[in-house]
Scaffold this motif. Structure first.
Motif, PDB file in Angstrom:
ATOM      1  N   THR A  30      13.733 -17.326   3.726  1.00 41.68           N
ATOM      2  CA  THR A  30      14.391 -16.461   2.750  1.00 41.68           C
ATOM      3  C   THR A  30      15.719 -15.935   3.273  1.00 41.68           C
ATOM      4  OG1 THR A  30      13.035 -14.620   3.557  1.00 41.68           O
ATOM      5  CG2 THR A  30      12.291 -15.741   1.567  1.00 41.68           C
ATOM      6  N   GLY A  31      15.767 -15.580   4.563  1.00 40.04           N
ATOM      7  CA  GLY A  31      17.019 -15.070   5.124  1.00 40.04           C
ATOM      8  C   GLY A  31      18.020 -16.163   5.430  1.00 40.04           C
ATOM      9  N   MET A  32      17.561 -17.272   6.011  1.00 40.64           N
ATOM     10  CA  MET A  32      18.482 -18.341   6.375  1.00 40.64           C
ATOM     11  C   MET A  32      19.098 -19.003   5.147  1.00 40.64           C
ATOM     12  SD  MET A  32      17.855 -21.638   8.884  1.00 40.64           S
ATOM     13  CE  MET A  32      17.691 -20.644  10.367  1.00 40.64           C
ATOM     14  N   SER A  33      18.402 -18.976   4.017  1.00 39.95           N
ATOM     15  CA  SER A  33      18.958 -19.578   2.804  1.00 39.95           C
ATOM     16  C   SER A  33      20.269 -18.883   2.409  1.00 39.95           C
ATOM     17  CB  SER A  33      17.946 -19.502   1.662  1.00 39.95           C
ATOM     18  OG  SER A  33      17.635 -18.154   1.337  1.00 39.95           O
ATOM     19  N   ILE A  34      20.359 -17.576   2.644  1.00 40.14           N
ATOM     20  CA  ILE A  34      21.603 -16.849   2.364  1.00 40.14           C
ATOM     21  C   ILE A  34      22.707 -17.345   3.286  1.00 40.14           C
ATOM     22  CG2 ILE A  34      22.690 -14.585   2.211  1.00 40.14           C
ATOM     23  CD1 ILE A  34      20.454 -14.969   0.199  1.00 40.14           C
ATOM     24  N   TYR A  35      22.384 -17.555   4.549  1.00 39.70           N
ATOM     25  CA  TYR A  35      23.365 -18.073   5.504  1.00 39.70           C
ATOM     26  C   TYR A  35      23.836 -19.469   5.092  1.00 39.70           C
ATOM     27  CZ  TYR A  35      25.298 -19.878   9.874  1.00 39.70           C
ATOM     28  OH  TYR A  35      26.125 -20.445  10.824  1.00 39.70           O
ATOM     29  N   ILE A  37      24.038 -20.639   2.087  1.00 37.31           N
ATOM     30  CA  ILE A  37      24.974 -20.464   0.974  1.00 37.31           C
ATOM     31  C   ILE A  37      26.366 -20.126   1.504  1.00 37.31           C
ATOM     32  CG2 ILE A  37      25.603 -18.927  -0.927  1.00 37.31           C
ATOM     33  CD1 ILE A  37      22.705 -18.767  -1.698  1.00 37.31           C
ATOM     34  N   VAL A  38      26.416 -19.261   2.508  1.00 36.35           N
ATOM     35  CA  VAL A  38      27.704 -18.834   3.062  1.00 36.35           C
ATOM     36  C   VAL A  38      28.443 -20.003   3.706  1.00 36.35           C
ATOM     37  CG1 VAL A  38      28.815 -17.378   4.810  1.00 36.35           C
ATOM     38  CG2 VAL A  38      26.982 -16.443   3.384  1.00 36.35           C
ATOM     39  N   VAL A  39      27.776 -20.753   4.602  1.00 38.57           N
ATOM     40  CA  VAL A  39      28.489 -21.806   5.324  1.00 38.57           C
ATOM     41  C   VAL A  39      28.850 -22.980   4.410  1.00 38.57           C
ATOM     42  CG1 VAL A  39      27.592 -21.204   7.600  1.00 38.57           C
ATOM     43  CG2 VAL A  39      26.284 -22.777   6.157  1.00 38.57           C
ATOM     44  N   GLU A  40      27.972 -23.309   3.467  1.00 37.41           N
ATOM     45  CA  GLU A  40      28.325 -24.384   2.543  1.00 37.41           C
ATOM     46  C   GLU A  40      29.461 -23.949   1.618  1.00 37.41           C
ATOM     47  OE1 GLU A  40      26.332 -27.524  -0.651  1.00 37.41           O
ATOM     48  OE2 GLU A  40      25.040 -26.192   0.514  1.00 37.41           O
ATOM     49  N   ALA A 132      22.360 -26.480  -5.949  1.00 41.74           N
ATOM     50  CA  ALA A 132      20.985 -26.691  -5.491  1.00 41.74           C
ATOM     51  C   ALA A 132      20.648 -25.745  -4.339  1.00 41.74           C
ATOM     52  CB  ALA A 132      20.791 -28.138  -5.059  1.00 41.74           C
ATOM     53  N   THR A 133      21.586 -25.566  -3.406  1.00 43.38           N
ATOM     54  CA  THR A 133      21.368 -24.637  -2.295  1.00 43.38           C
ATOM     55  C   THR A 133      21.179 -23.213  -2.806  1.00 43.38           C
ATOM     56  OG1 THR A 133      22.726 -26.029  -0.840  1.00 43.38           O
ATOM     57  CG2 THR A 133      22.338 -23.763  -0.125  1.00 43.38           C
TER      58      THR A 133
END
Length: 478
Positions: A30-35, A37-40, A132-133
């Motif tokens: 759940t937390g890494m998915s936000i990261y 989104i940021v890097v992509e 999708a991300t």
């Protein structure tokens, strides 16, 4: 009491064990998915291939955690029908729909778009891949929302009433928006994000300490630091707001958290125990190290409270939370880690402002980097401690003030519960060892900086990477 012959105790241990183990994995997804989104998003905006390679590398750990999370979460749902059937019969009309929403709305959304996120880089348009991300991240955090709705309702049941032992919903939205829900969800959302940020930072620091991809991982450390500057203090503030709600709605839990045996009347000062050794039989603390007036400043920012702080003696022993010492120290572990992570964030930010986190000199910050490496498990420990406070402190109630835990458990032979607990323990041990093996394998291998960028010429990408990144090798020693 002989635990091995007590069905309720064994069922509680089994659910606690599965919950504690399962929680490790969705915390990171759940937390890494936000990261991700940021890097992509940074890659799409800047076309810098470094951000693309960050998305590809960290998504591998995401996928691993997702798989273990799915496998470890299934037994939890089954236990509502096996070990806690009376509870399901009483509150199933509400609880069943909420868990159904979590499965059909959140988990299915995350799972449906996960394949595109992981394997669609060369197959779909970059914007579609980014969507999708976002859907994966939204599904993961929507799952957290529905789970916290259900658990918050157990803490502060609302939106209906018990009729002949069955909870009848009269206002569905009031039940969903129960008093604990908003702060509980925000507290958990920030906890998963903060934990993921410090895990990413710890792994990045490990690479830098080992002279591997220093430029690459100094960038990830700065990205997560830029987010943590806001998240770490916000988590402390939301945690304080959650404590105020416990003060208002669950006074027995607050009394256990503070190991407070005697009632402090309104208008008087309340001390805050830093260290205590609760003696439940004698109804006192054998040892106390306290800050005078400290609890008043924590709860209301003033020395004298406007409302009384009820002590544990206000309730009969059978109506008090058990294991006061466990609740007392679990809360302090959670809070202490929260403040420690704020301190680490401030220390790192100071070094960043001083220009000490550049790719060419960041490896000199050895104590700072070592502290980051050691911080990797702290977020997990804080979350698990917080859930111990939340759930053990709710006892002896499963639904606070409505259904006692002894009445919520199924009447099963203790041997059957012990057998299922043993099987689950063995299976989870295998899952844990497997996760550690494959996770360490991903980390040891490191990022593949030669991956072709979607839509780019392969030879151009390789040439660009060879110039812009430090090779994955250790310097020769003389």
């Amino acid at each position: 009491m002989d635990i091995l012959s007590n069905t309720v105790a064994l069922s509680r241990i089994q659910f606690a064990f599965t919950a504690i183990f399962h929680m490790i994995w969705p915390v990171l997804t759940t937390g890494m998915s936000i990261y991700l989104i940021v890097v992509e998003g940074l890659w799409l905006k800047t076309k810098n291939p470094t951000y693309y390679h960050h998305a590809r590398f960290w998504s591998k750990l995401y996928l691993l955690n997702f798989g273990i999370g799915v496998a470890s979460g299934l037994p939890m749902g089954f236990q509502f029908g096996t070990n806690w059937a009376p509870l399901s019969e009483s509150v199933g009309d509400f609880l069943g729909s909420i868990l159904g929403f979590e499965g059909s709305m959140a988990f299915m959304l995350e799972a449906s778009f996960l394949g595109i996120m992981m394997f669609g880089w060369e197959r779909v348009n970059p914007v579609i891949h980014y969507l999708a991300t976002i859907c994966v991240a939204f599904g993961a955090n929507l799952s957290t929302f529905w789970i916290l709705v259900a658990n918050s309702w157990f803490q502060t049941p609302s939106g209906g009433e018990m009729v002949d032992g069955k909870f009848v919903v009269s206002d569905y939205f009031q039940a969903i928006l129960n008093p604990f829900m908003v702060n509980s969800f925000l507290h958990m959302f920030l906890a998963t994000l903060e934990t993921s940020l410090f895990v990413i930072g710890a792994i990045s620091a490990w690479y830098i300490l080992n002279n591997r991809h220093q430029e690459f991982f100094s960038k990830s450390l700065k990205i997560i630091l830029a987010i943590a500057i806001f998240i770490a203090p916000a988590q402390v503030l939301i945690g304080h707001a959650s404590g105020d709600q416990v003060y208002k709605y669950q006074p027995t839990k607050l009394a256990a958290i503070e190991a407070q045996w005697e009632t402090v009347p309104a208008g008087e000062s309340a001390k805050w125990n830093i260290i205590a050794i609760p003696n439940e039989k004698a109804e006192k603390n054998d040892l106390e190290i306290a800050i005078p007036q400290g609890l008043g400043y924590i709860l209301e920012f003033k020395s004298k409270l406007s409302e009384p702080v009820l002590g544990l003696k206000e309730w009969q022993p059978e109506n008090r939370p058990p294991m006061v010492g466990l609740i007392f120290y679990s809360f302090r572990i959670m809070a202490g880690i929260g403040f420690f992570l704020v301190g680490l964030m401030l220390w790192t930010t100071l070094q960043w402002l001083r220009g000490k986190l550049k790719a060419e000199n960041i490896h000199q910050q050895k104590w700072l980097l070592r502290t980051w490496v050691l911080s990797a498990p702290l977020g997990y420990l804080a979350i698990e401690s917080g859930w111990i406070v939340r759930c053990v402190g709710r006892q002896p109630w499963t639904v606070y003030g409505q259904i006692r835990t002894t009445d919520a458990a199924s009447h099963l032979p203790p041997g059957e519960v012990l057998f299922s607990l043993t099987v689950i323990t063995v299976l989870y041990s295998v899952l844990f060892v497997s996760a550690m093996y494959f996770g360490s394998k991903i980390i040891r291998k490191g990022p593949d900086l030669n991956l072709p960028i979607p839509g780019s010429d392969i030879s151009t990408v390789i040439a660009t990477e060879s110039v812009s990144h430090i090779p994955d090798s250790r310097p020769l020693e003389t």
